[in-house]
Design a protein around this motif. Structure first.
Motif, mmCIF file in Angstrom:
data_model
loop_
_atom_site.group_PDB
_atom_site.id
_atom_site.type_symbol
_atom_site.label_atom_id
_atom_site.label_comp_id
_atom_site.label_asym_id
_atom_site.label_seq_id
_atom_site.Cartn_x
_atom_site.Cartn_y
_atom_site.Cartn_z
ATOM 1 N N ARG A 99 -6.038 4.564 17.296
ATOM 2 C CA ARG A 99 -6.471 3.446 16.466
ATOM 3 C C ARG A 99 -7.935 3.611 16.092
ATOM 4 N NH1 ARG A 99 -7.614 -2.410 16.583
ATOM 5 N NH2 ARG A 99 -6.059 -3.433 15.253
ATOM 6 N N THR A 100 -8.169 4.269 14.977
ATOM 7 C CA THR A 100 -9.523 4.494 14.485
ATOM 8 C C THR A 100 -9.664 3.861 13.109
ATOM 9 O OG1 THR A 100 -8.935 6.556 13.369
ATOM 10 C CG2 THR A 100 -9.594 6.712 15.692
ATOM 11 N N ALA A 101 -10.900 3.657 12.682
ATOM 12 C CA ALA A 101 -11.149 3.110 11.346
ATOM 13 C C ALA A 101 -10.546 4.023 10.282
ATOM 14 C CB ALA A 101 -12.647 2.933 11.130
ATOM 15 N N ARG A 102 -10.641 5.319 10.490
ATOM 16 C CA ARG A 102 -10.125 6.274 9.509
ATOM 17 C C ARG A 102 -8.612 6.125 9.350
ATOM 18 N NH1 ARG A 102 -8.095 11.419 10.131
ATOM 19 N NH2 ARG A 102 -8.709 11.439 12.337
ATOM 20 N N HIS A 103 -7.906 6.019 10.461
ATOM 21 C CA HIS A 103 -6.457 5.892 10.389
ATOM 22 C C HIS A 103 -6.030 4.540 9.807
ATOM 23 C CE1 HIS A 103 -5.657 9.249 13.544
ATOM 24 N NE2 HIS A 103 -5.366 9.685 12.323
ATOM 25 N N LEU A 104 -6.695 3.470 10.227
ATOM 26 C CA LEU A 104 -6.354 2.155 9.695
ATOM 27 C C LEU A 104 -6.597 2.101 8.190
ATOM 28 C CD1 LEU A 104 -7.797 -0.201 12.470
ATOM 29 C CD2 LEU A 104 -5.394 -0.054 11.764
ATOM 30 N N ASP A 105 -7.697 2.672 7.759
ATOM 31 C CA ASP A 105 -8.000 2.699 6.331
ATOM 32 C C ASP A 105 -6.947 3.489 5.563
ATOM 33 O OD1 ASP A 105 -10.075 2.203 4.124
ATOM 34 O OD2 ASP A 105 -9.788 4.379 4.026
ATOM 35 N N ALA A 106 -6.515 4.596 6.114
ATOM 36 C CA ALA A 106 -5.501 5.413 5.443
ATOM 37 C C ALA A 106 -4.178 4.672 5.336
ATOM 38 C CB ALA A 106 -5.321 6.735 6.200
ATOM 39 N N LEU A 107 -3.804 3.942 6.390
ATOM 40 C CA LEU A 107 -2.560 3.168 6.334
ATOM 41 C C LEU A 107 -2.630 2.102 5.249
ATOM 42 C CD1 LEU A 107 -1.543 2.574 10.078
ATOM 43 C CD2 LEU A 107 -0.427 4.064 8.413
ATOM 44 N N HIS A 108 -3.746 1.374 5.198
ATOM 45 C CA HIS A 108 -3.886 0.332 4.177
ATOM 46 C C HIS A 108 -3.862 0.929 2.772
ATOM 47 C CE1 HIS A 108 -4.469 -3.621 6.016
ATOM 48 N NE2 HIS A 108 -4.914 -2.961 7.068
ATOM 49 N N ALA A 109 -4.530 2.051 2.590
ATOM 50 C CA ALA A 109 -4.549 2.693 1.276
ATOM 51 C C ALA A 109 -3.139 3.083 0.844
ATOM 52 C CB ALA A 109 -5.458 3.918 1.307
ATOM 53 N N ALA A 110 -2.365 3.645 1.790
ATOM 54 C CA ALA A 110 -1.006 4.068 1.454
ATOM 55 C C ALA A 110 -0.122 2.881 1.106
ATOM 56 C CB ALA A 110 -0.408 4.848 2.633
ATOM 57 N N MET A 111 -0.257 1.785 1.860
ATOM 58 C CA MET A 111 0.581 0.613 1.588
ATOM 59 C C MET A 111 0.158 -0.077 0.293
ATOM 60 S SD MET A 111 2.916 0.687 3.831
ATOM 61 C CE MET A 111 2.742 2.482 3.663
ATOM 62 N N GLU A 112 -1.128 -0.105 0.016
ATOM 63 C CA GLU A 112 -1.586 -0.671 -1.253
ATOM 64 C C GLU A 112 -1.035 0.122 -2.432
ATOM 65 O OE1 GLU A 112 -5.813 -0.765 -1.062
ATOM 66 O OE2 GLU A 112 -5.841 -2.135 0.661
ATOM 67 N N GLU A 113 -1.011 1.440 -2.289
ATOM 68 C CA GLU A 113 -0.484 2.286 -3.362
ATOM 69 C C GLU A 113 0.982 1.980 -3.636
ATOM 70 O OE1 GLU A 113 0.191 7.041 -4.390
ATOM 71 O OE2 GLU A 113 -0.976 6.439 -2.633
ATOM 72 N N ARG A 114 1.764 1.832 -2.577
ATOM 73 C CA ARG A 114 3.190 1.531 -2.752
ATOM 74 C C ARG A 114 3.377 0.111 -3.283
ATOM 75 N NH1 ARG A 114 6.422 5.650 -0.669
ATOM 76 N NH2 ARG A 114 8.225 4.339 -1.166
ATOM 77 N N SER A 115 2.552 -0.820 -2.813
ATOM 78 C CA SER A 115 2.649 -2.197 -3.278
ATOM 79 C C SER A 115 2.284 -2.292 -4.756
ATOM 80 C CB SER A 115 1.728 -3.090 -2.441
ATOM 81 O OG SER A 115 1.865 -4.448 -2.796
ATOM 82 N N ARG A 116 1.251 -1.598 -5.139
ATOM 83 C CA ARG A 116 0.839 -1.577 -6.548
ATOM 84 C C ARG A 116 1.940 -0.971 -7.419
ATOM 85 N NH1 ARG A 116 -3.208 1.244 -5.855
ATOM 86 N NH2 ARG A 116 -4.799 -0.393 -5.617
ATOM 87 N N ALA A 117 2.556 0.102 -6.944
ATOM 88 C CA ALA A 117 3.636 0.744 -7.697
ATOM 89 C C ALA A 117 4.845 -0.176 -7.833
ATOM 90 C CB ALA A 117 4.044 2.053 -7.015
ATOM 91 N N ALA A 118 5.008 -1.083 -6.860
ATOM 92 C CA ALA A 118 6.120 -2.034 -6.908
ATOM 93 C C ALA A 118 5.833 -3.221 -7.810
ATOM 94 C CB ALA A 118 6.445 -2.530 -5.502
ATOM 95 N N GLY A 119 4.576 -3.335 -8.310
ATOM 96 C CA GLY A 119 4.245 -4.393 -9.251
ATOM 97 C C GLY A 119 3.290 -5.448 -8.747
ATOM 98 N N ALA A 120 2.767 -5.305 -7.522
ATOM 99 C CA ALA A 120 1.831 -6.302 -6.996
ATOM 100 C C ALA A 120 0.504 -6.243 -7.739
ATOM 101 C CB ALA A 120 1.606 -6.074 -5.507
ATOM 102 N N ARG A 121 -0.086 -7.399 -7.961
ATOM 103 C CA ARG A 121 -1.376 -7.494 -8.638
ATOM 104 C C ARG A 121 -2.484 -7.979 -7.718
ATOM 105 N NH1 ARG A 121 1.443 -10.516 -13.723
ATOM 106 N NH2 ARG A 121 2.441 -8.694 -14.661
ATOM 107 N N THR A 122 -2.101 -8.603 -6.613
ATOM 108 C CA THR A 122 -3.066 -9.068 -5.621
ATOM 109 C C THR A 122 -2.527 -8.701 -4.246
ATOM 110 O OG1 THR A 122 -3.653 -10.946 -7.027
ATOM 111 C CG2 THR A 122 -4.327 -11.055 -4.722
ATOM 112 N N PHE A 123 -3.394 -8.157 -3.391
ATOM 113 C CA PHE A 123 -2.985 -7.784 -2.044
ATOM 114 C C PHE A 123 -3.470 -8.825 -1.043
ATOM 115 C CE2 PHE A 123 -3.793 -3.262 -3.711
ATOM 116 C CZ PHE A 123 -2.499 -3.148 -4.201
ATOM 117 N N THR A 124 -2.647 -9.076 -0.038
ATOM 118 C CA THR A 124 -3.054 -9.915 1.089
ATOM 119 C C THR A 124 -2.842 -9.129 2.380
ATOM 120 O OG1 THR A 124 -0.914 -10.964 1.568
ATOM 121 C CG2 THR A 124 -2.266 -11.947 -0.170
#
Length: 329
Positions: A99-124
């Protein structure tokens, strides 16, 4: 089939693969390892995965590092045909050793990318206020606090006598108004489930929320009451004639976790009559009789009536969970 061959993408040096129902126990174990004071029950986790809200789309992933499972991540959103606002919820975490900042940041980036591709305009994203590492990561990604969920714990041993007195007074007030408090297994109304569903949907729509409320179907509502840890003889309702005025339910994790409120709701027309207090008192007195030493609950931090009720019952504050929001553009 291995995680490597089923890879759905990467999050930094983590390989992501789609999670299956068999991974629910790993996800529950991971979150329990990260926050031991908030253990998650694997049976309940798997049940929620297997019985999703029909109006909600979720993708889940297990992250591996050198072939070992070390992370879990997800994104979800409401069916766009059922909501005008395109909010996507993202999240993820790792076993403490990774559990490092680098890994947490990478997970969020990956999920944001998939969420954006699914049509999300705002992330929570939701993060505990005492989880400084995670808060720093999401803040650096541009998230800002939107609202808080307030968490509480009630010591049933220390507060037993006070709760007994409060329960007796609440029951007397209900009797004076012609309101009966009972468990739903003792209610013989053939229409009790549709009535409870409609009342609960009305109450749910009034809970303060950033993401617009999406109604459940009757079938989804009843299915939610079949999860491990919820029983009909522990679902308390308030009835006045033909009407169901309110409900309060404690969930009893079958293998790991703390007994906690699953849902408390009161019909708009019945608010201010002490119904919520009488129902919550009934649930905790039942828990005491079953040998439970503490119960937990949570509420939106702007929901003044229920916050006041919790304080009056003797609940004590625990750390808040913060909901943060950022633009998906």
């Amino acid at each position: 089939m291995t995680g490597e061959t089923r890879a759905a993408g990467r999050a930094g040096d983590l390989v992501l693969r789609p999670a299956t129902f068999d991974d629910a126990a790993f996800a529950a174990d991971l979150y329990t390892a990260v926050l031991p004071d908030d253990p998650q029950d694997p049976q309940q986790t798997e049940y929620w995965w297997r019985h999703p809200h029909a109006g909600r789309i979720t993708e889940r992933f297990v992250g591996t590092l050198d072939g070992a499972q070390v992370a879990f991540a997800f994104h979800r959103h409401d069916d766009w045909s059922r909501t005008a606002e395109r909010y996507g919820t993202v999240g993820g975490d790792l076993l403490p050793a990774h559990r490092t900042a680098r890994h947490l940041d990478a997970l969020h980036a990956a999920m944001e990318e998939r969420s954006r591709a699914a049509g999300a305009r705002t992330f929570t994203a939701s993060v505990w206020e005492h989880d400084r590492l995670h808060l720093e990561v999401v803040t650096a990604r541009g998230y800002r606090e939107k609202r808080r969920e307030r968490y509480w714990e009630l010591d049933l041993v220390a507060e037993r006598e006070a709760l007994a007195r409060m329960t007796a007074a609440s029951r007397a007030r209900m009797r004076e108004q012609g309101i009966d408090v009972r468990t739903i297994d003792r209610d013989d109304d053939p229409a009790k489930w549709p009535k409870l569903w409609r009342m609960s949907e009305e109450a749910g729509a009034d809970v303060p929320s950033t993401v617009p409320y999406v109604e459940s179907t009757l079938e989804e509502f009843v299915q939610g009451l079949r999860e491990p840890g919820i029983r009909e003889d522990r679902i308390w309702i308030a009835r006045e004639g033909d009407a169901i005025l309110g409900v309060s339910i404690l969930s009893y994790p079958p293998s790991r976790g703390v007994v906690q409120t699953d849902w408390t709701g009161v019909a708009r027309a019945a608010r201010g009559r002490g119904v919520a207090r009488a129902l919550k008192c009934a649930t905790v007195m039942q828990a005491i009789a079953l040998g439970v030493d503490k119960v937990r609950t949570d509420n939106d931090s702007t929901n003044a009536p229920i916050l006041h009720l919790n304080e009056g019952m003797g609940y004590r504050r625990r750390p808040d969970q913060i909901q943060l929001v950022r633009s998906g553009s």
